[in-house]
Design an enzyme around this catalytic site. Structure first.
Site, short mmCIF file in Angstrom:
data_model
loop_
_atom_site.label_atom_id
_atom_site.label_comp_id
_atom_site.label_asym_id
_atom_site.label_seq_id
_atom_site.Cartn_x
_atom_site.Cartn_y
_atom_site.Cartn_z
N CYS A 81 -16.46 -22.39 3.15
CA CYS A 81 -17.46 -21.85 2.24
C CYS A 81 -16.86 -20.88 1.22
CB CYS A 81 -18.59 -21.18 3.01
SG CYS A 81 -18.03 -19.82 4.02
N HIS A 129 -24.40 -12.07 -14.47
CA HIS A 129 -25.63 -12.86 -14.54
C HIS A 129 -25.68 -13.66 -15.84
CE1 HIS A 129 -28.15 -10.71 -11.26
NE2 HIS A 129 -27.55 -11.79 -10.83
N ARG A 182 -25.52 -15.94 7.21
CA ARG A 182 -24.39 -15.11 7.61
C ARG A 182 -24.89 -13.71 7.90
NH1 ARG A 182 -19.33 -13.95 3.76
NH2 ARG A 182 -20.80 -12.66 2.62
N ARG A 185 -25.50 -15.38 1.90
CA ARG A 185 -24.95 -14.02 1.96
C ARG A 185 -26.12 -13.04 2.02
NH1 ARG A 185 -21.00 -16.29 -2.09
NH2 ARG A 185 -18.92 -15.90 -1.28
N GLU A 205 -11.74 -15.89 8.56
CA GLU A 205 -11.38 -15.19 7.31
C GLU A 205 -10.16 -14.30 7.50
OE1 GLU A 205 -15.04 -14.04 4.94
OE2 GLU A 205 -15.58 -13.31 6.93
N ARG A 258 -8.22 -8.58 -3.16
CA ARG A 258 -8.77 -9.58 -4.08
C ARG A 258 -9.45 -8.97 -5.29
NH1 ARG A 258 -13.63 -11.94 -0.12
NH2 ARG A 258 -15.00 -12.25 -1.89
N ASN A 263 -11.79 -16.99 0.58
CA ASN A 263 -11.62 -15.81 -0.30
C ASN A 263 -10.94 -14.69 0.48
OD1 ASN A 263 -13.21 -17.46 -1.81
ND2 ASN A 263 -15.08 -16.23 -1.62
N ASP A 264 -11.46 -14.41 1.67
CA ASP A 264 -10.85 -13.36 2.48
C ASP A 264 -9.60 -13.85 3.19
OD1 ASP A 264 -12.22 -10.92 2.12
OD2 ASP A 264 -13.97 -11.81 3.08
C1 PEP Z 1 -14.95 -15.80 1.90
O1 PEP Z 1 -14.36 -14.77 2.23
O2 PEP Z 1 -14.38 -16.86 1.59
C2 PEP Z 1 -16.42 -15.83 1.86
C3 PEP Z 1 -17.11 -16.93 1.63
O3 PEP Z 1 -17.05 -14.63 2.01
P1 PEP Z 1 -17.26 -13.57 0.82
O4 PEP Z 1 -16.71 -14.15 -0.44
O5 PEP Z 1 -18.71 -13.29 0.76
O6 PEP Z 1 -16.45 -12.40 1.34
MG MG Z 2 -15.52 -13.17 3.16
#
Ligand code: PEP
Ligand code: MG
Length: 578
Positions: A507, A195, A338, A302, A436, A470, A459-460
């Site tokens: 995203c 934060h 989501r 989220r 993902e 990750r 990201n996933d």
């Molecule tokens: C992702 O996996 O790219 C994503 C946006 O979801 P999160 O980062 O919340 O897992």
């Molecule tokens: Mg994800």
């Protein structure tokens, strides 16, 4: 002699000023046994400390100037709320009674237990919330230990243009120090998603975290340079270097000004293609920033946050109220909600289920399809909220079409039930799948034929394609958005959406990283969703790009993905003036 320390740059910008060192370090706590007759006195001592901490935070909140933005003050409110939470108040009391130990030690035991749970969390942002737990527990321990240095903030000391160097800073301290006129800060602790780091970006003050040894090597009052982009802190330097950084500081200020001017400009490429830029949010409070940055809507909400740090999940009404408040704040711009992305490693009910491989376990849609008592209230709340404004419903972690059909059938049942109960909902809610999992990307055409939109969660997708956890620092170096396999999966998904005539957005973090903007434009992506702080930067790249020139260049790059060549080719793509 000149000295350069490296840290993690979390808020860009250059500051040159006198170092103001905050000596306070970690809190040392020792265990001591409390004789049985005195245990209740120890409980009282602990509860008094909780009250005192509350008082301190309320004082700080009261000292904030009236024009402080709501999202900034909200960071202090988060800590105040934590002081009402059973995890930080009731459990330590139980521990004092159970172990007959001092309050400081009970807090340490509880801190270790809570941090253990946070460490297992797969989502980097949520994992970083453990810093807030540390900040609140440290505050309580300092009060119990009668440590005078309870806050880095000290109203008596003028700090105009000072660069604050500290072991750690709480969000509350950061806000007050900023009001006291500091120009930048560097800490030894913390991560880019803490934060404190988010606040620094929000308040636009250059900042570094993870700058080890800064209080050992730098003297109070000496002139230092802090570069928030490169992540370095320089001391003991000469006029030549200072001049270089003064020039860069000017250029940076100019850049900031240009970005601010871009806020009300639409994202359109040189050859006239409109690109949709949306924001990712975690809390309803984030909407302020979304409006300030003129995002076209929210591409990822989220919802996990609503379910965290509590003993029972929120019921349908609580979720409905929360979603409606976000929809109303967006004033007609679309909200992509989501569905819950928790499970296995992210405990919903406060209990941590052991699981040998959490990232591959019962998480996200898998958990929701298994536990309808968790999923149905959310579906009902989202659909009912859709009566108040444009809503898109997005499903995370789908890996096969059976899951997809199960979700669609549950949504259908929910619509029928709402109709029977005469509860309003919009018939136009678009249903989308997050891509993902590599299996989903490889089946993107099949997914696209059943969905209204797709959204790539890089990201996933990167984690699962490259088989790297990750959150595991040991293998972080393998996390590569430019791996040819990742690029192929992204391209397949974009092409599948285009062939089916449905929108595809992205995203994950990659969407907000300007190093990849032109690559993604050339791949055919025209909807990006990102943290609001990246919106104008990405827009600037879009507005200086020409899609028709990018498409053949990117196609050629994708046809020729020899190991190690991609980063260099992307750099030249980014340098290209066309
Ligand atoms: C992702 O996996 O790219 C994503 C946006 O979801 P999160 O980062 O919340 O897992
Ligand atoms: Mg994800």
């Amino acid at each position: 002699m000149s000295l350069a320390l490296s840290g993690i740059g979390v808020s860009r910008g250059i500051a040159i000023g006198k170092a103001h060192i905050i000596l306070r370090g970690t809190v040392e706590v020792l265990e001591s046994a409390i004789p049985e007759p005195l245990v209740e006195d120890e409980v009282v001592r602990f509860l008094k400390a909780v009250n005192c901490a509350r008082q301190q935070l309320e004082d700080i909140r009261g000292r904030l100037p009236e024009n402080t933005r709501v999202d900034i003050a909200g960071f202090i409110d988060t800590h105040l709320l934590m002081l009402d939470d059973a995890t930080l108040v009731t459990t330590p009391v139980d521990l004092i009674r159970e172990h007959g130990c001092n309050a400081e030690w009970a807090l340490k035991l509880q801190r270790d237990a809570v941090v253990d749970v946070f460490e297992q969390i797969d989502d980097a942002y949520l994992r970083t919330r453990r810093d807030d737990v540390d900040h609140v527990i440290n505050r309580l321990q300092r009060i119990l230990l009668d440590d005078e240095q309870d806050d880095a903030y000290n109203a008596g000391v003028p700090l105009d243009n000072a660069i604050v160097l500290a072991y750690d800073l709480t969000p509350a301290e950061t806000v007050l120090l900023e009001h006291q006129g500091i120009s930048a800060f560097a800490t030894e602790c913390g991560g880019p998603l803490s934060h404190t780091a988010i606040l620094a970006r929000s308040m636009q003050i250059p900042a570094l975290v993870g700058t080890h040894g800064l209080r050992r090597y730098i003297r109070d009052g000496e002139t230092v340079i802090l570069d928030g982009l490169q992540g370095i802190l320089i001391a003991g330097t000469d006029e030549r270097v200072l001049d270089h950084y003064r020039n860069r500081q000017q250029l940076e200020q100019q850049r900031q000004l240009e970005l601010t001017r871009l806020t009300d400009t639409p994202a359109i490429t040189r050859d006239g293609k409109c690109i949709t830029l949306m924001a990712n949010i975690e809390l309803p409070e984030d909407i302020d920033a979304v409006s300030r940055e003129s995002a076209s809507g929210v591409g990822l909400y989220r919802t996990e946050f609503l379910f965290m740090n509590r003993s029972a999940p929120p019921d349908e009404e609580e979720q409905y109220d929360c979603y409606v408040s976000v929809i109303e704040a967006l004033r007609g711009k679309p909200l992509t909600i989501r569905t819950l992305d928790m499970g296995a490693d992210k405990p919903v009910d406060g209990s941590s289920r052991s699981c040998s491989n959490p990232a591959l376990g019962l998480r996200a849609i898998r958990l929701c399809l298994k536990d309808h008592s968790l999923f149905k209230p959310q579906l009902r709340a989202i659909l009912r909220a859709s009566a108040h404004g444009p809503v898109r419903l997005m499903v995370p972690m789908l890996s096969n079409t059976q899951e997809l059909h199960q979700v669609l059938s549950l949504i259908n049942d929910t619509r029928n039930a709402l109709q029977r109960e005469s509860l309003a909902f919009s018939p136009d809610v678009k249903i989308g799948a997050m891509i993902e999992v590599p299996a989903a990307a490889l089946s993107a055409s099949e997914f696209a034929s059943h969905m209204d939109f797709l959204s790539i969660g890089t990201n996933d997708l990167i984690q699962y394609t490259l088989a790297i956890d990750r959150i595991d620092d040991e293998v972080n170096y393998l996390y590569d958005p430019l791996h040819p396999a990742v690029l192929k999966l992204i391209k397949m998904t974009i092409d599948a959406g285009a062939a089916a005539g449905i929108p595809v957005s992205m995203c994950g973090e990659m969407a907000g990283d300007t190093r990849y903007t032109r690559l993604l434009l050339g791949m055919g992506l025209n909807e990006f969703s990102m943290h609001h702080t990246a919106l104008q930067e990405v827009k600037r790249v879009i507005n200086t790009s020409t899609i028709t020139s990018l498409i053949p260049l990117v196609q050629e790059l994708l046809n020729n993905t020899k190991a190690g060549r991609i980063p260099g080719r992307i750099e030249s793509l980014n340098r290209n003036k066309r």
